[in-house]
Design an enzyme around this catalytic site. Structure first.
Site, PDB file in Angstrom:
ATOM      1  N   LYS A 170      38.866  31.763  32.185  1.00  0.00           N
ATOM      2  CA  LYS A 170      39.020  30.506  32.769  1.00  0.00           C
ATOM      3  C   LYS A 170      38.702  29.499  32.467  1.00  0.00           C
ATOM      4  O   LYS A 170      37.460  29.240  31.767  1.00  0.00           O
ATOM      5  CB  LYS A 170      37.866  31.349  34.117  1.00  0.00           C
ATOM      6  CG  LYS A 170      38.170  32.413  35.082  1.00  0.00           C
ATOM      7  CD  LYS A 170      37.309  32.412  36.465  1.00  0.00           C
ATOM      8  CE  LYS A 170      37.606  33.732  37.132  1.00  0.00           C
ATOM      9  NZ  LYS A 170      38.744  33.302  37.631  1.00  0.00           N
ATOM     10  N   GLU A 179      40.013  42.045  36.608  1.00  0.00           N
ATOM     11  CA  GLU A 179      39.176  42.345  36.837  1.00  0.00           C
ATOM     12  C   GLU A 179      39.095  43.637  37.920  1.00  0.00           C
ATOM     13  O   GLU A 179      38.277  45.016  37.839  1.00  0.00           O
ATOM     14  CB  GLU A 179      38.262  41.935  36.079  1.00  0.00           C
ATOM     15  CG  GLU A 179      37.023  41.442  36.626  1.00  0.00           C
ATOM     16  CD  GLU A 179      37.317  40.685  37.357  1.00  0.00           C
ATOM     17  OE1 GLU A 179      38.379  39.431  36.682  1.00  0.00           O
ATOM     18  OE2 GLU A 179      36.662  40.051  38.947  1.00  0.00           O
ATOM     19  N   ARG A 203      40.446  44.318  40.207  1.00  0.00           N
ATOM     20  CA  ARG A 203      41.418  46.042  41.009  1.00  0.00           C
ATOM     21  C   ARG A 203      41.023  46.676  39.721  1.00  0.00           C
ATOM     22  O   ARG A 203      41.497  47.668  39.858  1.00  0.00           O
ATOM     23  CB  ARG A 203      42.883  44.974  40.801  1.00  0.00           C
ATOM     24  CG  ARG A 203      43.482  45.569  39.378  1.00  0.00           C
ATOM     25  CD  ARG A 203      44.288  44.710  39.254  1.00  0.00           C
ATOM     26  NE  ARG A 203      44.541  42.821  40.012  1.00  0.00           N
ATOM     27  CZ  ARG A 203      45.655  42.140  39.841  1.00  0.00           C
ATOM     28  NH1 ARG A 203      46.393  42.462  39.812  1.00  0.00           N
ATOM     29  NH2 ARG A 203      45.575  40.850  40.581  1.00  0.00           N
TER      30      ARG A 203
HETATM   31  N1  BES Z   1      37.390  36.479  41.349  1.00  0.00           N
HETATM   32  C1  BES Z   1      39.113  36.401  41.289  1.00  0.00           C
HETATM   33  C2  BES Z   1      39.093  35.957  41.474  1.00  0.00           C
HETATM   34  C3  BES Z   1      39.313  34.710  42.667  1.00  0.00           C
HETATM   35  C4  BES Z   1      38.996  32.791  42.506  1.00  0.00           C
HETATM   36  C5  BES Z   1      38.061  35.147  43.632  1.00  0.00           C
HETATM   37  C6  BES Z   1      39.400  31.951  43.195  1.00  0.00           C
HETATM   38  C7  BES Z   1      37.366  34.080  44.363  1.00  0.00           C
HETATM   39  C8  BES Z   1      38.083  32.502  43.732  1.00  0.00           C
HETATM   40  C9  BES Z   1      39.573  37.795  39.829  1.00  0.00           C
HETATM   41  O1  BES Z   1      39.159  38.532  38.993  1.00  0.00           O
HETATM   42  C10 BES Z   1      40.786  36.537  39.052  1.00  0.00           C
HETATM   43  O2  BES Z   1      40.426  36.109  38.258  1.00  0.00           O
HETATM   44  N2  BES Z   1      42.087  37.379  39.980  1.00  0.00           N
HETATM   45  C11 BES Z   1      42.566  36.971  39.162  1.00  0.00           C
HETATM   46  C12 BES Z   1      43.948  37.751  38.836  1.00  0.00           C
HETATM   47  C13 BES Z   1      45.357  36.954  37.672  1.00  0.00           C
HETATM   48  C14 BES Z   1      45.039  36.891  36.730  1.00  0.00           C
HETATM   49  C15 BES Z   1      46.766  37.964  37.719  1.00  0.00           C
HETATM   50  C16 BES Z   1      43.331  35.071  39.729  1.00  0.00           C
HETATM   51  O3  BES Z   1      44.029  34.918  40.482  1.00  0.00           O
HETATM   52  O4  BES Z   1      43.884  34.220  39.149  1.00  0.00           O
HETATM   53 ZN    ZN Z   2      37.396  38.792  40.112  1.00  0.00          ZN
HETATM   54 MG    MG Z   3      38.485  37.616  37.223  1.00  0.00          MG
END
Ligand code: BES
Ligand code: ZN
Ligand code: MG
Length: 467
Positions: free
Chosen positions: A247, A319, A321
């Site tokens: 990220k 991750e 899911r």
């Molecule tokens: N933990 C994150 C989702 C999240 C984002 C929670 C912002 C709280 C605030 C999750 O694991 C994630 O990284 N999701 C990705 C999925 C994508 C790669 C399909 C996302 O939402 O960007």
């Molecule tokens: Zn996450």
């Molecule tokens: Mg994630």
């Protein structure tokens, strides 16, 4: 905050006495009736403060508007008291009393509102935040409702404390230890070898990039006569760096909260042991970290979940899911009637609904509806998102049963469709995407401080005890 029930609230020497003002009804205080300005509109949560100059036992009288008495709800009381408590904190009050002139059972929501507003995460500050430490209510309130509110308040505090902790503290091992220490709850913890033996290949892959070992946590509350069996799963990513698909810094900053649903599930289980509903409740957490260490799982890897389905890793940041897939398989094998998963799952859900509402999806309209309605009364908003085949089609893979991500669009629904692959048809299932609601960066609604909000706790406790 110590809660005290007293016969005559007006006699308590306190800093602030909070009294109610309803439309077309005088208050019980002569001072307030005399000094309340004409432009006090009596809107819900509107506040006016009067200094009593030693004429009364309370230093200040705080009048809080509660609107029309016939429209009174727990939500109006809880939020109004929260706002009043924030005002009390500005007045540097330590002892606060509440007395409303209504027949409505206000004790419970008043206490909950006070507790929510009085919350601060100052464990690591040498100079502590100001807190109200004594809270008085009249003894003719419904004591049972006040006690229940106290359990819910405690659950929220517990959940907020645990998810506000840095990842260095709240590791998978720590979560497991906490779960094992719960009184009245049976807890089993599985280590990597056992997780592998159970065939949880999706979950295990996520954990591989971290030096922190994964812990699969299974808590169980068993009543004497169970009317129903419910499982609650909490996403327990103690830190989500994104893995190899790392990220950017601004998105990683709050990712210690990626276990806030797990913290809520532990808090709910603690509450079960105290409230003792006639429901068998399973709390399940597949705890781990998502890190880009040398052993990390990679884009292009193919994983096999507990139900035998294969997943091509398209993005290591999707991750949650993967961990939930195995947790859902495990829950379905317990032959529960209903399973709810709570997860900070997608940024897409946050984009769609903001911080105002949790996204809800599932496989049973009535079950979803019941949770939404329970949430309305408990003061948590849910908005149903679609579960259409189009979202599943995005995740078709050439080399496995599915990929773990789809296109850039409709991400919350795609994640929901992904999870559905791991739920058996005989179980009613609801998925709560709390990505937007579980953790707020700035204070909100005049009384919630930044950080964890304990999303899902109030709704799920209410849902279970009302079965
Ligand atoms: N933990 C994150 C989702 C999240 C984002 C929670 C912002 C709280 C605030 C999750 O694991 C994630 O990284 N999701 C990705 C999925 C994508 C790669 C399909 C996302 O939402 O960007
Ligand atoms: Zn996450
Ligand atoms: Mg994630």
């Amino acid at each position: 905050m110590e809660i005290k029930l007293v016969e005559n609230v007006k006699e308590v020497p306190c800093d602030v006495l909070i009294i109610s003002k309803f439309k077309d009804k005088e208050t019980t205080s002569d001072l307030a009736n005399k000094f309340l300005p004409e432009d006090f509109e009596c809107k819900k949560g509107e506040i006016f403060v009067i200094h009593t100059h030693g004429e009364q036992n309370a230093k200040y009288i705080l009048v809080v508007g509660l609107g029309d008495e016939k429209d009174l709800t727990n939500n109006v009381i809880r939020e109004s008291v929260s706002k009043a408590i924030k005002k009390c904190a500005c007045l540097k009050a330590k002892k606060v009393a509440v007395e409303f002139n209504t027949d409505y059972n206000y004790g419970g929501p008043a206490l909950l509102g006070a507790s929510i507003a009085n919350y601060h995460f100052d464990k690591y500050k040498t100079k502590k935040d100001h807190r109200i430490n004594e809270f008085y209510l009249p003894s003719d309130v419904d004591v049972e409702l006040v006690e229940r509110a106290e359990v819910v308040s405690e659950a929220m505090r517990f959940s907020r404390n645990l998810s506000n902790e840095p990842a260095a503290f709240a590791t998978p091992t720590k979560l497991a230890e906490i779960a094992q220490g719960l009184e009245g709850i049976e807890t089993e913890v599985f280590n990597s070898a056992k997780i592998q033996e159970l065939g949880m290949g999706a979950y295990l892959a996520v954990a591989k990039g971290s030096v922190e070992p994964p812990k699969f946590i299974h808590m169980k509350y068993t009543p004497k006569h169970a009317k129903k069996k419910i499982a609650i799963i909490g996403k327990g990513l103690c830190f989500d760096s994104g893995g190899l698909d790392i990220k950017p810094p601004s998105s990683m900053l709050t990712m210690r909260d990626d276990m806030s649903a797990a913290a809520s599930v532990i808090a709910i289980m603690r509450a079960m042991a105290k409230l003792k509903p006639d429901v068998e409740v399973h709390g399940i957490i597949a705890a781990c970290e998502n890190m880009p260490g040398a052993g990390a799982y990679k884009p292009g890897d193919i994983l096999t979940a507990m139900n035998g389905k294969t997943i091509e890793v398209d993005n290591t940041d999707a991750e949650g899911r993967l961990t939930l897939a195995d947790a859902l398989c495990f829950a379905c094998k317990l032959k529960v009637d209903e399973v709810v998963d709570i997860a900070t799952l997608t940024g897409a859900c946050m984009v769609a609904l903001g911080t105002a509402a949790t996204g809800i999806m599932g496989n049973d309209e009535k079950f979803i509806h019941d949770i939404i309605e329970t949430g309305k009364i408990a003061g948590e908003k849910y908005w149903e998102l679609p579960m259409w085949q189009e979202y599943r089609d995005q995740m078709d893979s050439e080399i496995a049963d599915m990929k773990n991500t789809g296109t850039r669009y409709g991400g919350a629904s795609a994640a929901g469709m992904f999870l559905k692959e791991f739920v058996t048809d005989d179980v009613k299932w609801a998925h709560l995407d709390v990505a937007g609601t579980a953790f707020i960066e700035k204070p909100q609604k005049e009384f919630l401080c930044g950080g964890s909000t304990a999303a899902g706790v109030r709704t799920m406790i209410k849902y279970i005890i009302e079965q």
